[in-house]
Design a protein around this motif. Structure first.
Motif, PDB file in Angstrom:
ATOM      1  N   ALA A 408       0.802  -1.216   0.000  1.00 16.68           N
ATOM      2  CA  ALA A 408       0.000   0.000   0.000  1.00 16.68           C
ATOM      3  C   ALA A 408       0.837   1.269   0.000  1.00 16.68           C
ATOM      4  O   ALA A 408       0.340   2.351  -0.316  1.00 16.68           O
ATOM      5  CB  ALA A 408      -0.933   0.016   1.213  1.00 16.68           C
ATOM      6  N   SER A 409       2.118   1.148   0.346  1.00 19.52           N
ATOM      7  CA  SER A 409       2.976   2.333   0.414  1.00 19.52           C
ATOM      8  C   SER A 409       3.749   2.511  -0.891  1.00 19.52           C
ATOM      9  O   SER A 409       3.865   1.587  -1.695  1.00 19.52           O
ATOM     10  CB  SER A 409       3.951   2.222   1.585  1.00 19.52           C
ATOM     11  N   ALA A 410       4.285   3.669  -1.048  1.00 22.67           N
ATOM     12  CA  ALA A 410       5.024   3.976  -2.286  1.00 22.67           C
ATOM     13  C   ALA A 410       6.414   3.374  -2.280  1.00 22.67           C
ATOM     14  O   ALA A 410       7.100   3.390  -3.300  1.00 22.67           O
ATOM     15  CB  ALA A 410       5.117   5.480  -2.460  1.00 22.67           C
ATOM     16  N   CYS A 411       6.854   2.863  -1.124  1.00 19.72           N
ATOM     17  CA  CYS A 411       8.181   2.257  -1.044  1.00 19.72           C
ATOM     18  C   CYS A 411       8.106   0.979  -0.221  1.00 19.72           C
ATOM     19  O   CYS A 411       7.093   0.684   0.399  1.00 19.72           O
ATOM     20  CB  CYS A 411       9.192   3.226  -0.431  1.00 19.72           C
ATOM     21  N   LYS A 412       9.155   0.218  -0.227  1.00 21.43           N
ATOM     22  CA  LYS A 412       9.219  -1.050   0.499  1.00 21.43           C
ATOM     23  C   LYS A 412       9.992  -0.909   1.803  1.00 21.43           C
ATOM     24  O   LYS A 412      10.493  -1.880   2.362  1.00 21.43           O
ATOM     25  CB  LYS A 412       9.893  -2.114  -0.377  1.00 21.43           C
ATOM     26  N   SER A 413      10.070   0.302   2.315  1.00 17.82           N
ATOM     27  CA  SER A 413      10.862   0.576   3.509  1.00 17.82           C
ATOM     28  C   SER A 413      10.093   0.176   4.765  1.00 17.82           C
ATOM     29  O   SER A 413       8.940   0.571   4.952  1.00 17.82           O
ATOM     30  CB  SER A 413      11.212   2.065   3.551  1.00 17.82           C
ATOM     31  N   VAL A 414      10.738  -0.606   5.641  1.00 17.12           N
ATOM     32  CA  VAL A 414      10.106  -1.060   6.875  1.00 17.12           C
ATOM     33  C   VAL A 414      11.128  -1.029   8.010  1.00 17.12           C
ATOM     34  O   VAL A 414      12.289  -1.392   7.823  1.00 17.12           O
ATOM     35  CB  VAL A 414       9.514  -2.482   6.708  1.00 17.12           C
ATOM     36  N   ALA A 415      10.695  -0.562   9.173  1.00 16.47           N
ATOM     37  CA  ALA A 415      11.541  -0.562  10.363  1.00 16.47           C
ATOM     38  C   ALA A 415      11.084  -1.673  11.295  1.00 16.47           C
ATOM     39  O   ALA A 415       9.882  -1.893  11.470  1.00 16.47           O
ATOM     40  CB  ALA A 415      11.470   0.782  11.078  1.00 16.47           C
ATOM     41  N   VAL A 416      12.042  -2.351  11.909  1.00 14.43           N
ATOM     42  CA  VAL A 416      11.728  -3.441  12.836  1.00 14.43           C
ATOM     43  C   VAL A 416      12.435  -3.167  14.162  1.00 14.43           C
ATOM     44  O   VAL A 416      13.653  -2.943  14.194  1.00 14.43           O
ATOM     45  CB  VAL A 416      12.175  -4.804  12.268  1.00 14.43           C
ATOM     46  N   ILE A 417      11.658  -3.185  15.252  1.00 12.18           N
ATOM     47  CA  ILE A 417      12.197  -2.927  16.593  1.00 12.18           C
ATOM     48  C   ILE A 417      11.947  -4.178  17.435  1.00 12.18           C
ATOM     49  O   ILE A 417      10.914  -4.285  18.115  1.00 12.18           O
ATOM     50  CB  ILE A 417      11.521  -1.701  17.243  1.00 12.18           C
ATOM     51  N   PRO A 418      12.849  -5.154  17.441  1.00  9.93           N
ATOM     52  CA  PRO A 418      12.595  -6.425  18.125  1.00  9.93           C
ATOM     53  C   PRO A 418      12.330  -6.292  19.618  1.00  9.93           C
ATOM     54  O   PRO A 418      11.532  -7.037  20.188  1.00  9.93           O
ATOM     55  CB  PRO A 418      13.886  -7.218  17.864  1.00  9.93           C
ATOM     56  N   GLU A 419      12.985  -5.317  20.274  1.00  7.42           N
ATOM     57  CA  GLU A 419      12.908  -5.199  21.732  1.00  7.42           C
ATOM     58  C   GLU A 419      11.800  -4.244  22.175  1.00  7.42           C
ATOM     59  O   GLU A 419      11.632  -3.987  23.370  1.00  7.42           O
ATOM     60  CB  GLU A 419      14.256  -4.743  22.283  1.00  7.42           C
ATOM     61  N   GLY A 420      11.042  -3.732  21.234  1.00  7.37           N
ATOM     62  CA  GLY A 420       9.912  -2.890  21.577  1.00  7.37           C
ATOM     63  C   GLY A 420      10.278  -1.665  22.389  1.00  7.37           C
ATOM     64  O   GLY A 420      11.220  -0.940  22.041  1.00  7.37           O
ATOM     65  N   PRO A 421       9.567  -1.392  23.495  1.00  9.53           N
ATOM     66  CA  PRO A 421       9.716  -0.131  24.225  1.00  9.53           C
ATOM     67  C   PRO A 421      11.041   0.040  24.946  1.00  9.53           C
ATOM     68  O   PRO A 421      11.287   1.103  25.518  1.00  9.53           O
ATOM     69  CB  PRO A 421       8.551  -0.161  25.223  1.00  9.53           C
ATOM     70  N   TYR A 422      11.889  -0.972  24.957  1.00  8.09           N
ATOM     71  CA  TYR A 422      13.217  -0.812  25.558  1.00  8.09           C
ATOM     72  C   TYR A 422      14.185  -0.092  24.623  1.00  8.09           C
ATOM     73  O   TYR A 422      15.296   0.257  25.014  1.00  8.09           O
ATOM     74  CB  TYR A 422      13.807  -2.175  25.939  1.00  8.09           C
ATOM     75  N   VAL A 423      13.760   0.114  23.375  1.00  6.22           N
ATOM     76  CA  VAL A 423      14.553   0.857  22.391  1.00  6.22           C
ATOM     77  C   VAL A 423      13.678   1.981  21.846  1.00  6.22           C
ATOM     78  O   VAL A 423      12.567   1.734  21.372  1.00  6.22           O
ATOM     79  CB  VAL A 423      15.010  -0.058  21.229  1.00  6.22           C
ATOM     80  N   ILE A 424      14.175   3.192  21.914  1.00  5.50           N
ATOM     81  CA  ILE A 424      13.391   4.347  21.466  1.00  5.50           C
ATOM     82  C   ILE A 424      14.095   4.998  20.269  1.00  5.50           C
ATOM     83  O   ILE A 424      15.063   5.731  20.421  1.00  5.50           O
ATOM     84  CB  ILE A 424      13.209   5.383  22.600  1.00  5.50           C
ATOM     85  N   PRO A 425      13.609   4.721  19.060  1.00  3.58           N
ATOM     86  CA  PRO A 425      14.212   5.336  17.872  1.00  3.58           C
ATOM     87  C   PRO A 425      13.710   6.755  17.653  1.00  3.58           C
ATOM     88  O   PRO A 425      12.602   7.114  18.059  1.00  3.58           O
ATOM     89  CB  PRO A 425      13.747   4.410  16.748  1.00  3.58           C
ATOM     90  N   TYR A 426      14.536   7.550  17.024  1.00  2.00           N
ATOM     91  CA  TYR A 426      14.148   8.910  16.691  1.00  2.00           C
ATOM     92  C   TYR A 426      14.793   9.295  15.370  1.00  2.00           C
ATOM     93  O   TYR A 426      15.817   8.728  14.974  1.00  2.00           O
ATOM     94  CB  TYR A 426      14.569   9.887  17.793  1.00  2.00           C
ATOM     95  N   VAL A 427      14.167  10.240  14.664  1.00  2.00           N
ATOM     96  CA  VAL A 427      14.695  10.691  13.379  1.00  2.00           C
ATOM     97  C   VAL A 427      15.766  11.730  13.633  1.00  2.00           C
ATOM     98  O   VAL A 427      15.500  12.760  14.249  1.00  2.00           O
ATOM     99  CB  VAL A 427      13.573  11.253  12.491  1.00  2.00           C
ATOM    100  N   GLN A 428      16.956  11.438  13.170  1.00  2.00           N
ATOM    101  CA  GLN A 428      18.093  12.365  13.346  1.00  2.00           C
ATOM    102  C   GLN A 428      18.124  13.339  12.191  1.00  2.00           C
ATOM    103  O   GLN A 428      18.141  12.935  11.021  1.00  2.00           O
ATOM    104  CB  GLN A 428      19.395  11.585  13.432  1.00  2.00           C
ATOM    105  N   ALA A 429      18.098  14.598  12.516  1.00  2.00           N
ATOM    106  CA  ALA A 429      18.111  15.619  11.475  1.00  2.00           C
ATOM    107  C   ALA A 429      19.372  15.504  10.623  1.00  2.00           C
ATOM    108  O   ALA A 429      20.467  15.326  11.149  1.00  2.00           O
ATOM    109  CB  ALA A 429      18.029  17.006  12.107  1.00  2.00           C
ATOM    110  N   GLN A 430      19.192  15.604   9.328  1.00  2.00           N
ATOM    111  CA  GLN A 430      20.313  15.509   8.410  1.00  2.00           C
ATOM    112  C   GLN A 430      21.057  16.844   8.323  1.00  2.00           C
ATOM    113  O   GLN A 430      20.452  17.921   8.235  1.00  2.00           O
ATOM    114  CB  GLN A 430      19.835  15.102   7.017  1.00  2.00           C
ATOM    115  N   VAL A 431      22.367  16.766   8.386  1.00  2.00           N
ATOM    116  CA  VAL A 431      23.185  17.966   8.284  1.00  2.00           C
ATOM    117  C   VAL A 431      23.345  18.359   6.810  1.00  2.00           C
ATOM    118  O   VAL A 431      23.704  17.533   5.974  1.00  2.00           O
ATOM    119  CB  VAL A 431      24.585  17.755   8.909  1.00  2.00           C
ATOM    120  N   ALA A 432      23.014  19.605   6.486  1.00  2.00           N
ATOM    121  CA  ALA A 432      23.078  20.056   5.085  1.00  2.00           C
ATOM    122  C   ALA A 432      24.514  20.147   4.618  1.00  2.00           C
ATOM    123  O   ALA A 432      25.415  20.483   5.380  1.00  2.00           O
ATOM    124  CB  ALA A 432      22.406  21.420   4.978  1.00  2.00           C
TER     125      ALA A 432
END
Length: 432
Positions: A408-432
């Motif tokens: 259903a999405s325009a890309c095949k990108s998927v994130a997997v977090i095996p440990e659930g709430p013990y790992v907190i991912p965040y989007v890191q701003a890209q440096v120009a």
């Protein structure tokens, strides 16, 4: 390709399409203490300089009583490693053995009894030699009223067995927490040992809707600030903090004044639990961290909220959680029934002006943060009657659900977090 997620006691293997662009999100490798028991004894004898405390033997010298607060069964705290050394140290310092209490900090959760209590303590010697009891947030006589916090006027009532002890020690696991920033330390006291009135106040809509009440954030976090005020009001305490890796091995242990030692543990785990990613994902697969956290749907909400910062708006969040004990409390089931009847906005409006939150309704409020970000899909062992109260999409076929989301999405990108709430991912701003 297959990925393994924490699910129940044994985990679950999840197949992914071959053409999926998979980003696996996990902590960097953490150190493991070679001799955990020796590490505990060293921590009790020689706290670090920043902990602001002497060793436990010196602290307890001349004391007539001691209370050790421990987390309830919902957290995999390695109690078996530290309770006996701690108790033996207290006794060697002169504290009468029959005046040492191990107090299970249940908050408003159910008590841990019988075989479950034995599993929680992890050492039969402890059960034979000292008093082990459960906190009861609904028992007025068990609490001492200490007034109100100075800034937000939270009524403070704390278990008298802890407040009146000569030596007060909180123990626990320091990990990300979706409301208080991090668990452990001061959180074991409040809400762990607090009266229902205290808990229901700083879990009301005003606190839960504050943007600072979030994973891995202590700065201006209203829950954290109230907890620190409550620690001051009881006259301070000490803490033994633990950090474990994804295999539940002891990675760090410290002991000291409760606020300083907790901050040290937060600084340690913060290096590992916050994981940067380059962008948001239309599909995110996560877990509720497996046993014992995923025994109920109530605890499953932590896994949902932990992943939303990397989910594209309108994306699909797929979570696995065994939920072997069902939804959770009857109060929580009632809150979920209100949610499914009124919808997210109707539910939030119904609780907006309540000074005292309905018991466990705060978890329902937190769930709305995830469902407003995207569509949540749950794979669990819940019965159909309970599935209807979750307020999320129910999944019977993980593989088909994942494939449908990717298609259903325009890309095949998927994130997997095996440990659930013990790992907190965040989007890191890209440096120009």
């Amino acid at each position: 390709m297959q990925v393994s997620l924490l699910y129940g006691r044994n985990g679950i293997a999840v197949p992914l399409p071959r053409d999926a662009d998979v980003t696996l999100i996990a902590k960097p490798e953490m150190p493991r203490l070679v001799d955990p028991v020796a590490a505990v004894r060293r921590a009790l004898q020689s706290p670090g300089e920043s902990s602001g405390a002497a060793g436990l033997h010196e602290i307890a010298a001349g004391a007539k009583s001691a209370c050790i607060a421990i987390c309830d069964i919902t957290r995999p705290v390695p109690n078996h490693l530290f309770l006996r050394p701690m108790i033996e140290t207290l006794v060697s310092a002169g504290v009468p053995q029959d005046q040492i209490t191990v107090l299970v900090a249940t908050g408003l959760h159910r008590p841990n009894l019988g075989d479950e209590l034995a599993e929680l303590i992890g050492d039969p010697w402890v059960l034979r030699h000292v008093n082990v009891v459960n906190h009861d947030a609904l028992c007025d006589e068990d609490h001492i009223e200490l007034g109100r916090t100075p800034t937000r006027q939270t009524p403070v009532k704390i278990d008298r067995r802890f407040v009146q002890a000569d030596v007060r020690i909180a123990t626990g696991l320091v990990e990300p927490h979706f409301m208080a920033g991090y668990s452990g330390g001061r959180k074991v006291i409040a809400p762990g040992l607090a009266h229902a009135e205290t808990i229901r106040t700083f879990h009301n809509h005003r606190f839960m809707s504050d943007a600072a009440a979030a994973n891995c954030n202590l700065h201006r976090n209203p829950l954290h600030e109230e907890q620190l005020e409550i620690v001051k009001m009881i006259g301070g305490a000490y803490a033994l903090n633990t950090v474990i890796d994804d295999q539940r091995n002891l990675s760090m242990v410290n002991f000291g004044e409760i606020t300083a030692s907790h901050q040290d543990a937060v600084s340690f785990i913060g290096q590992y639990c916050r994981v940067p990613v380059p962008h948001r994902f239309p599909t995110v697969i996560t877990s509720a961290a497996g046993y014992p956290l995923d025994k109920t749907y109530y605890q499953t909400v932590k896994g949902m909220v932990g992943a939303i910062d990397i989910l594209e708006p309108g994306g699909n969040l797929i979570i696995v959680s065994e939920c072997s004990e069902g939804l959770g409390s009857d109060d929580y089931a009632a809150a979920q029934a209100t949610l499914t009847r009124l919808g997210s906005q109707g539910f939030l409006q119904s609780i907006r002006h309540q000074p005292f939150a309905e018991i466990d309704a705060w978890q329902t409020q937190m769930q709305t943060k995830a469902t407003e970000q995207g569509t949540v899909h749950l794979y669990s062992s819940l019965s159909p009657s309970l599935q209807a109260l979750t307020g999320v999409s129910i999944v019977d076929d993980l593989q088909a659900t994942i494939e449908a989301s990717l298609d259903a999405s325009a890309c095949k990108s998927v994130a997997v977090i095996p440990e659930g709430p013990y790992v907190i991912p965040y989007v890191q701003a890209q440096v120009a």
